[in-house]
Design an enzyme around this catalytic site. Structure first.
Site, mmCIF file in Angstrom:
data_model
loop_
_atom_site.group_PDB
_atom_site.id
_atom_site.type_symbol
_atom_site.label_atom_id
_atom_site.label_comp_id
_atom_site.label_asym_id
_atom_site.label_seq_id
_atom_site.Cartn_x
_atom_site.Cartn_y
_atom_site.Cartn_z
ATOM 1 N N HIS A 170 0.847 -1.192 0.000
ATOM 2 C CA HIS A 170 0.000 0.000 0.000
ATOM 3 C C HIS A 170 0.888 1.249 0.000
ATOM 4 O O HIS A 170 1.514 1.587 0.999
ATOM 5 C CB HIS A 170 -0.900 -0.006 1.244
ATOM 6 N N HIS A 173 -2.772 7.139 -0.718
ATOM 7 C CA HIS A 173 -3.777 7.701 0.188
ATOM 8 C C HIS A 173 -3.231 8.379 1.441
ATOM 9 O O HIS A 173 -3.881 8.404 2.477
ATOM 10 C CB HIS A 173 -4.775 6.610 0.603
ATOM 11 N N TYR A 175 -0.695 7.517 3.337
ATOM 12 C CA TYR A 175 -0.099 6.639 4.341
ATOM 13 C C TYR A 175 1.433 6.671 4.213
ATOM 14 O O TYR A 175 1.981 7.490 3.487
ATOM 15 C CB TYR A 175 -0.685 5.239 4.228
#
Length: 372
Positions: A170, A173, A175
């Site tokens: 990931h 977004h 993060y």
């Protein structure tokens, strides 16, 4: 009746053979008490595997950094009990003929300090600041960053050992990895900072160590986004030329599939170049790298869109459905990630496959609170 056959073509990347192009998008649900996925979680994913989802990407799973997540019910991806829980999940998915990736995740500066499994832990970030300039409790050293990198690799190694079919990193977004990408949160003046390509260094180190952990044949999916949930108009790459350099660094590090997250799949990424109906983010990512891509963003969320599958409307949903299938048929991207629609309706893919679109369940906010 809408012809959806493009969604049901097989697809292969490295040793991952998928029955179709439908991907279950990762959706955080906080249904793993104290970080341990239980039988309900296994049943949740197995239901979708049994109902023709080609590839399941799990909700975000936390790597072994104390401040990786802000909710004690977000699933961990380390430790004996959480990994035993994930072994039960992947075995249940495989028993239904499904394929699955864990999404390995660290919230970075987006994690509220004083929260999560270890509330006393300082939040990790590149430069000790949040997107709005708020100072966090510490700025990591290069040794701290090295351990963050290693934690991603440890999770990937465990994923392979448990029997997962692929792994997703990931990097979107707002993060941790995205914190390193973005100049608003990365102010470092060492090798992890600098221009956009320089700010990919953290991600490329993660990718290289993940590759070493899983070997050459297991695909690595990398999820990224231009937007942040708190800054929808943000862009890392303002031009295709910038995008090519940015993605090129990630490709050279060893990714196999790009999961290009945007809010609405039908929106052109660079309309000034190829018009309002031009390539979306997944389309540009594929064009510039040659890698397979996954598109995502508001697929099948409203009643108008659902009705379109059954040929019952000529509204916005019809235009968007036609747009999606046309783009997929001409291989602008390779796979389609479906999020909230699959959260509400575990049989979404089977209903599309069996021409039962009139039975699709519309998404509602209560789906976020319920185990289906």
């Amino acid at each position: 009746m809408t012809d959806t056959s493009a969604l049901f073509r097989p697809f292969t990347v490295k040793n991952l053979n998928l029955a179709n192009r439908i991907v279950m998008a990762p959706m955080t649900r906080a249904f793993s008490p104290q970080g341990v996925p239980d039988q309900n979680v296994a049943d949740y994913y197995a239901r979708r595997a049994a109902a023709d989802v080609g590839l399941i990407i799990s909700e975000g799973t936390l790597i072994r950094r104390p401040s990786a997540g802000e909710n004690e019910n977000y699933p961990l991806f380390y430790g004996e009990k959480p990994l035993a829980g994930w072994k039960n999940v992947i075995d249940a998915v495989h028993a239904e003929g499904g394929k699955m990736a864990p999404q390995i995740w660290h919230q970075g500066a987006a994690r509220a300090e004083g929260s999560g499994h270890f509330p006393e832990a300082n939040s990790d970030s590149p430069s000790g600041i949040m997107h709005d300039g708020t100072k966090l409790n510490y700025t990591p050293t290069q040794e701290d960053i090295a351990d963050m990198v290693a934690a991603y690799a440890d999770a990937a190694r465990d994923a392979k050992a448990l029997g997962f079919d692929t792994v997703e990193i990931h990097g979107a977004h707002g993060y941790l990895i995205d914190n390193f990408f973005w100049d608003q949160t990365n102010k470092r003046d060492d090798k992890y900072g600098g221009d956009l390509v320089g700010r990919t260094t953290f991600a490329t180190e993660v990718i290289k160590q993940v590759r070493a952990a899983v070997g050459n044949e297991m695909p690595i999916i990398f999820r990224w986004s231009q937007f942040k949930p708190f800054a929808y108009d943000a862009k890392l790459a303002h031009t295709p030329q910038e995008l090519e350099k940015f993605l090129g660094a990630l490709v050279d590090a060893g990714i196999d599939v790009i999961h290009a997250s945007q809010r609405r799949f039908w929106e052109a990424e660079y309309p000034d170049i190829d018009g309002k109906d031009g390539l979306n983010l997944a389309g540009w990512s594929k064009k510039l790298t040659g890698l397979p891509t996954i598109t995502v963003g508001s697929v099948s969320l409203d009643n108008d869109f659902i009705s379109t599958f059954a040929g019952e409307t000529a509204g916005d949903g019809a235009a968007n459905m036609k747009n999606l299938l046309e783009r997929l048929e001409r291989d602008e991207f390779d796979m389609v990630a479906v999020g909230r629609a699959l959260l509400k309706d575990p049989d979404w893919a089977s209903k599309i496959k069996d021409n039962q679109a009139n039975q699709l369940l519309a998404f509602d906010k209560d789906a976020l609170k319920t185990l289906y």
